[in-house]
Write a protein that holds these residues in place. Sequence first.
Motif, short mmCIF file in Angstrom:
data_model
loop_
_atom_site.label_atom_id
_atom_site.label_comp_id
_atom_site.label_asym_id
_atom_site.label_seq_id
_atom_site.Cartn_x
_atom_site.Cartn_y
_atom_site.Cartn_z
N HIS A 36 -78.97 -29.24 -60.26
CA HIS A 36 -77.30 -29.26 -60.78
C HIS A 36 -78.03 -29.41 -62.32
O HIS A 36 -77.36 -29.60 -63.23
CB HIS A 36 -76.09 -30.16 -60.33
N VAL A 37 -79.03 -29.51 -62.52
CA VAL A 37 -79.57 -29.27 -63.95
C VAL A 37 -79.16 -28.70 -64.37
O VAL A 37 -79.74 -27.18 -64.56
CB VAL A 37 -80.82 -30.06 -64.48
N VAL A 75 -80.34 -26.87 -70.02
CA VAL A 75 -80.66 -28.00 -70.58
C VAL A 75 -82.98 -27.95 -69.88
O VAL A 75 -83.29 -29.18 -70.61
CB VAL A 75 -80.08 -29.76 -69.91
N LEU A 76 -82.87 -27.76 -68.58
CA LEU A 76 -84.24 -28.00 -68.40
C LEU A 76 -85.42 -26.88 -68.11
O LEU A 76 -86.14 -27.33 -68.98
CB LEU A 76 -83.75 -27.08 -66.94
N VAL A 77 -84.55 -26.26 -69.58
CA VAL A 77 -85.88 -25.23 -70.06
C VAL A 77 -86.83 -26.32 -71.13
O VAL A 77 -87.73 -26.50 -70.85
CB VAL A 77 -85.46 -23.30 -70.78
N LEU A 90 -84.05 -36.27 -66.83
CA LEU A 90 -83.36 -34.75 -66.32
C LEU A 90 -82.72 -35.39 -64.65
O LEU A 90 -81.17 -34.36 -64.32
CB LEU A 90 -84.09 -33.81 -65.81
N CYS A 103 -79.62 -33.86 -57.31
CA CYS A 103 -79.40 -33.93 -58.79
C CYS A 103 -80.75 -33.06 -59.81
O CYS A 103 -79.63 -32.91 -60.74
CB CYS A 103 -79.44 -35.58 -59.52
N LEU A 104 -81.50 -32.97 -60.32
CA LEU A 104 -82.50 -31.71 -59.97
C LEU A 104 -81.97 -30.31 -59.85
O LEU A 104 -82.48 -29.74 -61.17
CB LEU A 104 -83.80 -32.01 -60.12
N GLY A 133 -78.36 -34.11 -63.68
CA GLY A 133 -77.63 -33.48 -62.93
C GLY A 133 -76.83 -35.10 -61.57
O GLY A 133 -75.57 -34.47 -61.33
N LYS A 193 -79.80 -24.62 -66.84
CA LYS A 193 -81.41 -24.18 -67.28
C LYS A 193 -81.35 -24.51 -68.80
O LYS A 193 -82.36 -24.06 -69.40
CB LYS A 193 -81.40 -22.78 -67.49
N ALA A 217 -86.68 -28.84 -71.98
CA ALA A 217 -86.98 -30.42 -71.68
C ALA A 217 -87.91 -30.05 -70.55
O ALA A 217 -89.06 -30.77 -70.95
CB ALA A 217 -85.97 -31.00 -70.29
N VAL A 218 -88.62 -28.95 -70.26
CA VAL A 218 -89.57 -28.70 -69.06
C VAL A 218 -90.54 -28.54 -70.47
O VAL A 218 -91.97 -29.38 -70.27
CB VAL A 218 -89.98 -27.44 -68.04
#
Length: 123
Positions: free
Chosen positions: A64-65, A69-71, A113, A61-62, A117, A67, A73-74
């Motif tokens: 499929h997040v 959204v990922l950046v 996150l 699932c992680l 995913g 980018k 969030a990190v």
Amino acid sequence: MSRGTVVLTAGAVLWCAFVIATTFLPGGPAWAPLAVYLPGFLVLPVVLHTLLRARSAALFCLAHVPKPVLVPAVVAAVGGWLCSFGLVTGKPGTESLSAVAGLVIVLHVAFGLIAVGMVRTGR
């Protein structure tokens, strides 16, 4: 429920970021020590729901997040981590409040996150 989990985690992260920001104000937050506990209690249902639904597919699932959204969030998780270890604090006397809010941010971002995913993969 995964979309609701995403909304819940995003709201909790924003609320805790607001609580941390109020620790830097000159007037100081008189209400903030109580306000951080609501998102703190919301960690358990988010973690349980996400782990029960994702189980062994959490890393899948992680992956499929997206980018965009990922950046952010990190970045939010690193900021929460810095607050939880006391490297970023507000006025004197608000260290424990920042630490609790930072830990809540880190947990909500991590499991949020996974929930994002899950929404993208249809789990």
